[in-house]
Write an enzyme that holds these catalytic residues in place. Structure first.
Site, PDB file in Angstrom:
ATOM      1  N   THR A 205      -7.944  -1.848   2.025  1.00 24.11           N
ATOM      2  CA  THR A 205      -7.349  -2.856   1.144  1.00 24.11           C
ATOM      3  C   THR A 205      -7.800  -4.271   1.473  1.00 24.11           C
ATOM      4  O   THR A 205      -8.145  -5.034   0.555  1.00 24.11           O
ATOM      5  CB  THR A 205      -5.818  -2.740   1.140  1.00 24.11           C
ATOM      6  OG1 THR A 205      -5.455  -1.405   0.742  1.00 24.11           O
ATOM      7  CG2 THR A 205      -5.185  -3.721   0.176  1.00 24.11           C
TER       8      THR A 205
ATOM      9  N   HIS B  15      -1.364   2.551  -5.086  1.00 23.07           N
ATOM     10  CA  HIS B  15      -0.987   3.915  -5.471  1.00 23.07           C
ATOM     11  C   HIS B  15       0.338   4.232  -4.809  1.00 23.07           C
ATOM     12  O   HIS B  15       0.850   3.426  -4.018  1.00 23.07           O
ATOM     13  CB  HIS B  15      -2.043   4.929  -4.998  1.00 23.07           C
ATOM     14  CG  HIS B  15      -2.380   4.761  -3.542  1.00 23.07           C
ATOM     15  ND1 HIS B  15      -1.533   5.151  -2.529  1.00 23.07           N
ATOM     16  CD2 HIS B  15      -3.456   4.200  -2.928  1.00 23.07           C
ATOM     17  CE1 HIS B  15      -2.075   4.851  -1.356  1.00 23.07           C
ATOM     18  NE2 HIS B  15      -3.239   4.265  -1.563  1.00 23.07           N
TER      19      HIS B  15
ATOM     20  N   ASP C 200       0.842  -1.200   0.000  1.00 19.62           N
ATOM     21  CA  ASP C 200       0.000   0.000   0.000  1.00 19.62           C
ATOM     22  C   ASP C 200       0.878   1.252   0.000  1.00 19.62           C
ATOM     23  O   ASP C 200       1.716   1.441   0.877  1.00 19.62           O
ATOM     24  CB  ASP C 200      -0.898  -0.005   1.235  1.00 19.62           C
ATOM     25  CG  ASP C 200      -2.082   0.937   1.099  1.00 19.62           C
ATOM     26  OD1 ASP C 200      -1.879   2.103   0.701  1.00 19.62           O
ATOM     27  OD2 ASP C 200      -3.213   0.512   1.386  1.00 19.62           O
TER      28      ASP C 200
ATOM     29  N   GLU D 243      -1.174  -7.678   2.587  1.00 20.88           N
ATOM     30  CA  GLU D 243      -0.929  -6.233   2.422  1.00 20.88           C
ATOM     31  C   GLU D 243       0.128  -5.726   3.387  1.00 20.88           C
ATOM     32  O   GLU D 243       0.044  -5.952   4.603  1.00 20.88           O
ATOM     33  CB  GLU D 243      -2.216  -5.439   2.666  1.00 20.88           C
ATOM     34  CG  GLU D 243      -2.002  -3.942   2.499  1.00 20.88           C
ATOM     35  CD  GLU D 243      -3.057  -3.070   3.184  1.00 20.88           C
ATOM     36  OE1 GLU D 243      -3.176  -1.888   2.801  1.00 20.88           O
ATOM     37  OE2 GLU D 243      -3.748  -3.564   4.095  1.00 20.88           O
TER      38      GLU D 243
ATOM     39  N   SER E 179      -7.206   4.028  -1.516  1.00 15.39           N
ATOM     40  CA  SER E 179      -7.032   2.576  -1.400  1.00 15.39           C
ATOM     41  C   SER E 179      -8.329   1.822  -1.647  1.00 15.39           C
ATOM     42  O   SER E 179      -8.311   0.679  -2.128  1.00 15.39           O
ATOM     43  CB  SER E 179      -6.480   2.224  -0.010  1.00 15.39           C
ATOM     44  OG  SER E 179      -5.192   2.736   0.165  1.00 15.39           O
TER      45      SER E 179
ATOM     46  N   ASP F 161       2.159   2.822   3.307  1.00 18.20           N
ATOM     47  CA  ASP F 161       1.292   3.969   3.019  1.00 18.20           C
ATOM     48  C   ASP F 161       1.283   4.970   4.165  1.00 18.20           C
ATOM     49  O   ASP F 161       1.418   6.182   3.953  1.00 18.20           O
ATOM     50  CB  ASP F 161      -0.127   3.464   2.753  1.00 18.20           C
ATOM     51  CG  ASP F 161      -1.141   4.579   2.621  1.00 18.20           C
ATOM     52  OD1 ASP F 161      -1.058   5.345   1.648  1.00 18.20           O
ATOM     53  OD2 ASP F 161      -2.035   4.678   3.482  1.00 18.20           O
TER      54      ASP F 161
END
Length: 575
Positions: free
Chosen positions: A159, A331, A52, A283, A104, A288
């Site tokens: 996510t 992203h 992430d 994840e 997300s 992130d």
């Protein structure tokens, strides 16, 4: 001049011949691959891994660190690189966001279901009366496969959530936890215990834990690393909640906290016992978070933690011989730049100085009274003793964002590390794709994030459309409003279209007529009065910003159905 022109002609001719050769060679190579894409080799298992916020710069930074401080020339990821993916989402119904920069939830919906949607949406469509989209995990369960979700974020974060729940807004995490209970997913490992220790009944929060509900359904539970290790591989179902919210950053963990590799490995142990195979999502969620905060040392460690999990997963896949693995990001976060201020240098030798993340320091920084207090905190955590008066004043003032003093601290540290950030949000850059097994040929080159789901389903032979149809036959996720007397009202046009109800407007009489079969319902736009087959109803309509709303009772009368409102998940139960 003649010699020069002759040289150019020779070069151009050579280039043309070379290009022609490459084109014909490329065609010869692509033909078998195209055939393979139509009928790919199947995999029994599928593992999807998401870093992430992990953009190209984050990967590069982690590699620089590994080479400088760990003696590793490459990341585990590097051997499996196949291409890149676009990440854009759709126009939001709740804001002016165009979707060029995804969140997300929208990105997760894309790579789990194969459909684009708006930012904040968890696997539902972008309509006033949204419909659920099934994920690859939900489709795989119909094949009898085991399934699992693993994350260093809240396990109810966007996510993981897109794979096994459906809500209009990602922040409805209590609903996501509640939907998990009935989802059929075998393994949940991550943070976010807070969303499992309360649940909602009839729209009201209670103190009852739903962890007991999971245990009653046969889930083995664990709340620390030892508990995780103790879960038997043949348990079939497991719920591991290893932090109240997000799992602490690598820099802040103690011996009681499992790594992403620990969680992923245990999940594989459990899921691989299923004779029909399994699908799992893993994840690295805190890449992130550290990107949002602009904390490079924390970001690097989270990326390396993810890479360690990648190695473990790939080791399993290679040994198993019947597993496809695809790795990507939703992203990039923070707009990380490696190098700043026109100086062609990186201070990688300083990237290992930070002992703890900004999150660990946040309380101490907020309680600091003087510049000397700040100087001491920074020196103890990084060894940096050369802060200027301006930098100390900046930290005391805060950076003006929600990160306050921690944000300013990260900015000061980043400057010394020779890295920059464009802000605290996401960016729109393409993200990498890495893959192993039969899926690798299906996701190579320039793909969209929706291709991850479509080809993931293809490679295990799952029917995404059939799973989606089954969900859409059960639920509808409409926009709605709550009146002053707490009555839920729904937009007439959107629901009427989905339920096969005819709508006719009489502007002169200020009446709207809805009809289906032998039932006719009229609504006065002047006072909201409703009549059903010319008899006054005991409910009313309401106009808000030019849009007509009615309660669910009106739609039940028109359709003869017995639809109900699920207040927790904010959805209409059709059947």
């Amino acid at each position: 001049m003649e010699n020069l022109n002759t040289g150019r002609l020779m070069r151009n001719t050579a280039l043309f011949l070379l290009s022609a050769g490459l084109i014909s060679t490329s065609f010869a190579l692509q033909a078998p691959e195209a055939a393979q894409a139509d009928s790919p080799k199947q995999s029994k298992n599928l593992i999807v891994m998401i870093g992430d916020g992990m953009g190209p710069a984050e990967i590069t930074a982690a590699r620089y660190y590994a080479k400088t401080h760990l003696g590793q020339d490459h990341l585990a990821l590097d051997s499996f690189y196949v291409g890149k993916a676009t990440t854009f989402s759709q126009q939001s119904p709740y804001s002016t966001e165009s979707g060029a920069v995804t969140d997300s939830a929208a990105a997760g919906t894309a790579f789990s279901t194969g459909h684009k949607t708006y930012n904040n949406a968890i696997s539902v469509s972008n309509e006033d009366a949204a419909k659920p989209f099934a994920s690859v995990i939900e489709a795989a369960m119909k094949q009898g496969k085991a399934t699992g979700l693993v994350s260093t974020d809240n396990i109810t974060g966007a996510t993981p959530a897109v794979w096994a729940s459906h809500v209009r807004l990602r922040h409805n995490q209590n609903a996501i936890a509640s939907q998990y209970l009935d989802s059929g997913v075998n393994v949940f490992f991550g943070g976010g215990k807070v969303n499992f220790v309360t649940k909602e009944e009839k729209g009201k929060r209670t103190d009852k834990s739903i962890i007991a509900d999971f245990e009653a359904k046969g889930y083995k539970t664990a709340f620390d690393k030892k508990g995780l290790e103790a879960i038997p591989a043949n348990s079939g179902k497991a719920l591991g909640l290893f932090a109240s919210a997000e799992i602490p950053y690598v820099l802040d963990r103690d011996e009681n906290t499992p790594s992403l590799k620990d969680m992923a490995t245990k999940a594989i142990d459990i899921l691989s016992k299923n004779k029909n195979g399994f699908v799992m999502m893993v994840e690295g969620g805190r890449i992130d978070h550290s990107g949002h905060a602009n904390d490079l040392p924390a970001n690097v460690q989270e990326t390396l933690d993810f890479d360690n999990a990648v190695k473990a997963v790939m080791d399993f896949a290679k040994k198993d011989g019947n597993t496809s693995v695809v790795i990507t990001a939703d992203h990039e976060t923070g707009g990380l730049s490696l190098g700043i201020n026109n100086v062609y240098e990186l201070n990688v030798d300083l990237w290992n100085k930070e002992k703890h993340s900004y999150e660990y320091l946040d309380k101490a920084l907020e309680e600091a009274k003087t510049a000397d207090d700040v100087k001491k905190i920074v020196a103890e955590n990084t060894g940096f003793t050369d802060l200027t008066d301006e930098e100390l004043a900046f930290i005391l003032k805060g950076d003006g964002s929600s990160y306050k003093r921690a944000g300013a601290y990260n900015a000061v540290v980043s400057k010394r590390l020779a890295v920059g950030w464009t802000g605290h949000g996401h960016t729109a850059v393409d993200v990498g794709v890495w893959a192993y097994g039969p899926i690798a040929s299906l996701v190579k080159g320039d793909v969209d994030n929706t291709d991850i789901a479509k080809n993931g389903a293809k490679v295990i032979g799952a029917d995404l459309q059939a799973a989606t149809t089954a969900l859409q036959d059960k639920y509808l996720y409409p926009m709605f409003k709550t009146t002053r007397d707490n009555k839920i009202m729904f937009p007439v046009k959107a629901l009427a279209d989905d339920l096969g109800i005819a709508v006719k407007n009489d502007d002169a009489a200020k009446l709207v007529t809805l009809s289906k079969g032998s039932v006719k319902l009229t609504v006065s736009l002047a006072n909201g009065e409703v009549k059903v087959n010319d008899k006054a109803a005991d409910f009313a309509g309401e106009v808000d910003n030019g849009k007509l709303y009615l309660p669910l009772e009106a739609f039940n009368k028109l359709t003869g159905a017995n639809m109900s409102w699920d207040a927790l998940s904010e959805r209409i139960v059709l059947k």
